[in-house]
Design an enzyme around this catalytic site. Sequence first.
Site, PDB file in Angstrom:
ATOM      1  N   GLY A   1       0.678  15.368  12.865  1.00  0.00           N
ATOM      2  CA  GLY A   1       0.165  15.961  11.635  1.00  0.00           C
ATOM      3  C   GLY A   1      -0.291  17.393  11.752  1.00  0.00           C
TER       4      GLY A   1
ATOM      5  N   THR B   1       6.829  20.004  12.602  1.00  0.00           N
ATOM      6  CA  THR B   1       8.048  19.998  11.796  1.00  0.00           C
ATOM      7  C   THR B   1       8.014  21.108  10.752  1.00  0.00           C
ATOM      8  OG1 THR B   1       8.187  17.599  12.111  1.00  0.00           O
ATOM      9  CG2 THR B   1       9.542  18.553  10.377  1.00  0.00           C
TER      10      THR B   1
ATOM     11  N   GLU C   1     -28.519   2.345  11.602  1.00  0.00           N
ATOM     12  CA  GLU C   1     -28.073   3.704  11.299  1.00  0.00           C
ATOM     13  C   GLU C   1     -29.211   4.705  11.460  1.00  0.00           C
ATOM     14  OE1 GLU C   1     -24.989   4.274  11.002  1.00  0.00           O
ATOM     15  OE2 GLU C   1     -24.417   2.167  10.871  1.00  0.00           O
TER      16      GLU C   1
END
Length: 652
Positions: free
Chosen positions: A240, A244, A462
């Site tokens: 990604g 290309t 958390e």
Amino acid sequence: MADKKNNRQKKSITINFSWFYLLLILGIGYMLFSNRSSSAEKIEWQEVEEMIKKGDVKEVVYVRNDFKGEIEVRPDRLGNYLYHYRNNEAPRHAPHFYFLVSDKFDPESTFAELNSGLPSGDKFKLVIRSEEHVWSDLLQWTLPFILMIVFWVWMFRGMNRGMGGGGGIGGGGFNPFNTGKATPREAGKDDEKVTFKDVAGLYGAKEEVMEIVDFLKNPKKYTALGGKIPKGALLVGPPGTGKTLLAKAVAGEANVPFFSISGSDFVEMFVGVGASRVRDLFRQAKEKAPCIVFIDEIDAVGRARAKNGGFSSNDERENTLNQLLTEMDGFGTNSGVIVLAATNRSDILDKALMRAGRFDRQIHVELPEVKEREEIFLVHLRGVKLGDDFNVSFMAKHTPGFSGADIANVCNEAALTAARRGHSAVMNEDFLEAVDRIIGGIERKSNTIMTPAEKRTTAYHEAGHALVGWLLPYADPVFKVSIIPRGSALGLTWNLPEERKNWSRSIMLDRMSMLIGGRVAEEILNGEPSTGALNDLERMTGMAYAMVQYYGMSDKVGTLSFYDSTGSRGYNLVKPYSEKTAELMDQEVKKIVQEVHDRTKKIISDNKDAFMKLGALLLEKEVIFAEDIERILGPKVKPAEDDRFSETEVDE
């Protein structure tokens, strides 16, 4: 305008000739096997005798070589036999019924005897004939072979379509004589042109690729000084990142023929086909030189060859690789053909493929940094209607570690989120929601996911992550904490990690402490841990083993590294260290993890009041941000400035 519209309509009309051929075969079969009695109903011979004796039959046609008779009923008597038809509706034309008999049936004597017993007004007409079935007999012999050929064509057509083939029978891309032909896609004038302006970021990689374009445009500039145009360049980087896209930009800028093909297109079940396709690909390239050949995912065919013919060997793939090596080394010195290839697994490529003279250059296409991400956002936001509060710099800082493809996904997901919420423009909150959805998954809004006890444990879990990360200098800054379930996670702590290339032992220990902070918080709160820290423990254990086995950060094991950068030990069942060393490494890992655990427990215990406030605030709001944490804990603790290498100490 009308001409353009007509051209678009012409392009959109495609004819699939394979269906035409199928319908043609079915039509021929129907014409050959259908006959006049296709609408007639079959009856038994006993009923035929009764119909004749009643005088209801007008004509009997007997086909001698088919042992079949056809009956035409008198029009005024046809109503007596409508019950034979499903809709009580007889065919308008004869024959109305047909019957079958055995080969011992004598039609002349049988029908003459029946006709002799009837009154003159009820006698029927008898016609006896033989029919020739030249075409049906011929088809009967040839049909099996035709079906075998059709099946063979369709099977290879599907295989060739998967390989990107074009042309051939029925327009479906198959030609049995082209099995060994390469089928690269050549960029044409009708393709959407991509230039370097469309490639944001990637400064170093883009500069090297632009030099290749200059080679093709002005070869004499380099050859006049005795230089040689490089034969190949390998684009290496994570998925990604735009490998290309860079290759497409080269095609758009160079104005030379550009052939693109995938590495998997060479791999075939038939022996010798892959090597044949490699030869054909380079033959086509040499005919149109100067040109560029782009091989995507070259690791499919360029994987390192096995040292022996073991279970990892694939003779056909290795033959294809050998042919590729030969072709790349068989170019003329300045033939004008440059091979570009892309992979995200350069470590497993064959060394012979990587040597100078084949792929002369390795262009690393890495994950974008902050400034590059900002430029990539601007590219993908061209068609997005943005709100007034959108800040592209903030979003670039908020997406560390995102590739170009990830950023494109964020922009698209933000637009979809804004549409779902009924916004007239894409707001900053839509982008934040898109990032959260991509990282953590879709938000699960059901109230029955967690019990009150689970929600409380999740909140303080958390809170433990957030507190430890806020108080340790090298831990990633906390941006947001949430106990709203997303994907498979019951709660998430979002960090904005600093984009470091080099990690010290202190940085790794601080990050390990933050990972285990949730687990330690559960022990302090409930007196026992839960299964919610599985992912945290997995990542922390991996970091601890990396410190000992790879980075030489253990005093007892020493400055040794057992990391295999080449991947050559992938199938080696023998470890590069002894069992005694393995036990020592396990002991060192456990020691590091225990030290991190005890240190984290002390941090949370020393700040228990703040820890409890954070957990309570999370239970109340479900989502808190860095500002909320700062109000409770004060400013984020940052590392002290290191002045050991200040300019004043440099010996002039």
